[in-house]
Design a protein around this motif. Sequence first.
Motif, mmCIF file in Angstrom:
data_model
loop_
_atom_site.group_PDB
_atom_site.id
_atom_site.type_symbol
_atom_site.label_atom_id
_atom_site.label_comp_id
_atom_site.label_asym_id
_atom_site.label_seq_id
_atom_site.Cartn_x
_atom_site.Cartn_y
_atom_site.Cartn_z
ATOM 1 N N VAL A 1 0.846 -1.186 0.000
ATOM 2 C CA VAL A 1 0.000 0.000 0.000
ATOM 3 C C VAL A 1 0.884 1.240 0.000
ATOM 4 O O VAL A 1 1.562 1.538 0.977
ATOM 5 N N ASP A 2 0.894 1.954 -1.123
ATOM 6 C CA ASP A 2 1.703 3.158 -1.248
ATOM 7 C C ASP A 2 1.103 3.994 -2.359
ATOM 8 O O ASP A 2 0.651 3.457 -3.361
ATOM 9 N N GLY B 1 -6.174 3.887 0.875
ATOM 10 C CA GLY B 1 -6.756 3.074 1.937
ATOM 11 C C GLY B 1 -8.003 2.331 1.536
ATOM 12 O O GLY B 1 -8.214 1.182 1.936
ATOM 13 N N ALA C 1 -7.006 -0.604 -0.461
ATOM 14 C CA ALA C 1 -6.279 -1.514 0.427
ATOM 15 C C ALA C 1 -7.237 -2.353 1.258
ATOM 16 O O ALA C 1 -7.090 -3.574 1.365
ATOM 17 N N VAL D 1 1.084 -7.006 5.143
ATOM 18 C CA VAL D 1 0.847 -5.745 4.445
ATOM 19 C C VAL D 1 2.045 -4.826 4.648
ATOM 20 O O VAL D 1 2.493 -4.625 5.777
ATOM 21 N N LEU E 1 2.847 -1.134 4.425
ATOM 22 C CA LEU E 1 1.932 0.002 4.469
ATOM 23 C C LEU E 1 2.674 1.324 4.633
ATOM 24 O O LEU E 1 3.404 1.519 5.599
ATOM 25 N N ASP E 2 2.463 2.210 3.676
ATOM 26 C CA ASP E 2 3.078 3.528 3.756
ATOM 27 C C ASP E 2 2.318 4.379 4.769
ATOM 28 O O ASP E 2 1.092 4.341 4.836
ATOM 29 N N GLY F 1 -1.849 6.093 6.986
ATOM 30 C CA GLY F 1 -1.392 4.759 7.328
ATOM 31 C C GLY F 1 -1.898 4.248 8.656
ATOM 32 O O GLY F 1 -2.252 3.073 8.786
ATOM 33 N N ILE G 1 -5.489 3.210 8.271
ATOM 34 C CA ILE G 1 -5.559 1.958 7.516
ATOM 35 C C ILE G 1 -5.147 0.793 8.416
ATOM 36 O O ILE G 1 -5.798 -0.252 8.445
ATOM 37 N N LEU G 2 -4.070 0.992 9.173
ATOM 38 C CA LEU G 2 -3.579 -0.026 10.100
ATOM 39 C C LEU G 2 -4.668 -0.432 11.098
ATOM 40 O O LEU G 2 -4.906 -1.621 11.334
ATOM 41 N N VAL H 1 1.760 -6.453 9.715
ATOM 42 C CA VAL H 1 1.891 -5.163 9.042
ATOM 43 C C VAL H 1 3.278 -4.577 9.296
ATOM 44 O O VAL H 1 3.729 -4.497 10.435
ATOM 45 N N MET I 1 5.375 -1.080 8.445
ATOM 46 C CA MET I 1 5.164 0.297 7.997
ATOM 47 C C MET I 1 6.355 0.797 7.175
ATOM 48 O O MET I 1 7.497 0.421 7.435
#
Length: 127
Positions: A9-10, A36, A39, A51, A53-54, A62, A65-66, A78, A80
């Motif tokens: 995810v970026d 997001g 995602a 994942v 995740l940016d 982020g 989303i997390l 996850v 980051m």
Amino acid sequence: MSRQRVLIVDDQNGIRILLMEVFSSEGYETFQAANGKIALEIVKQHSPDLVLLDMKIPGMDGLEILKHIKQMDPEIKVIMMTAYGELDMIKEATELGALMHFTKPFDIDEMRQAVNAQLKGTTSHIG
């Protein structure tokens, strides 16, 4: 045994393409999302094992989303990806269940090793 799934995810297309190539060549099934909303759709449909995740994504960031990912499935790992200087957010991400973070520009080999350690070092809990 089904292949393990990695979601990237970026909002930067170049980073997504790079990471997808790296993790596809490692034998993972890879998915990508630029925001997001996408995602979380992918998490819902494909329940990835891990994942990337940016932290800074336009719209839903982020951390948000997390939170959603962990609500949907606490088992999802996850990692980051952060810009320099987001330490306060990193602390919060860790409290929310992120395993670790990589500061951009990250060492692609280190990230590959970290993902492999997380996914290949453990036996999959789903048959």
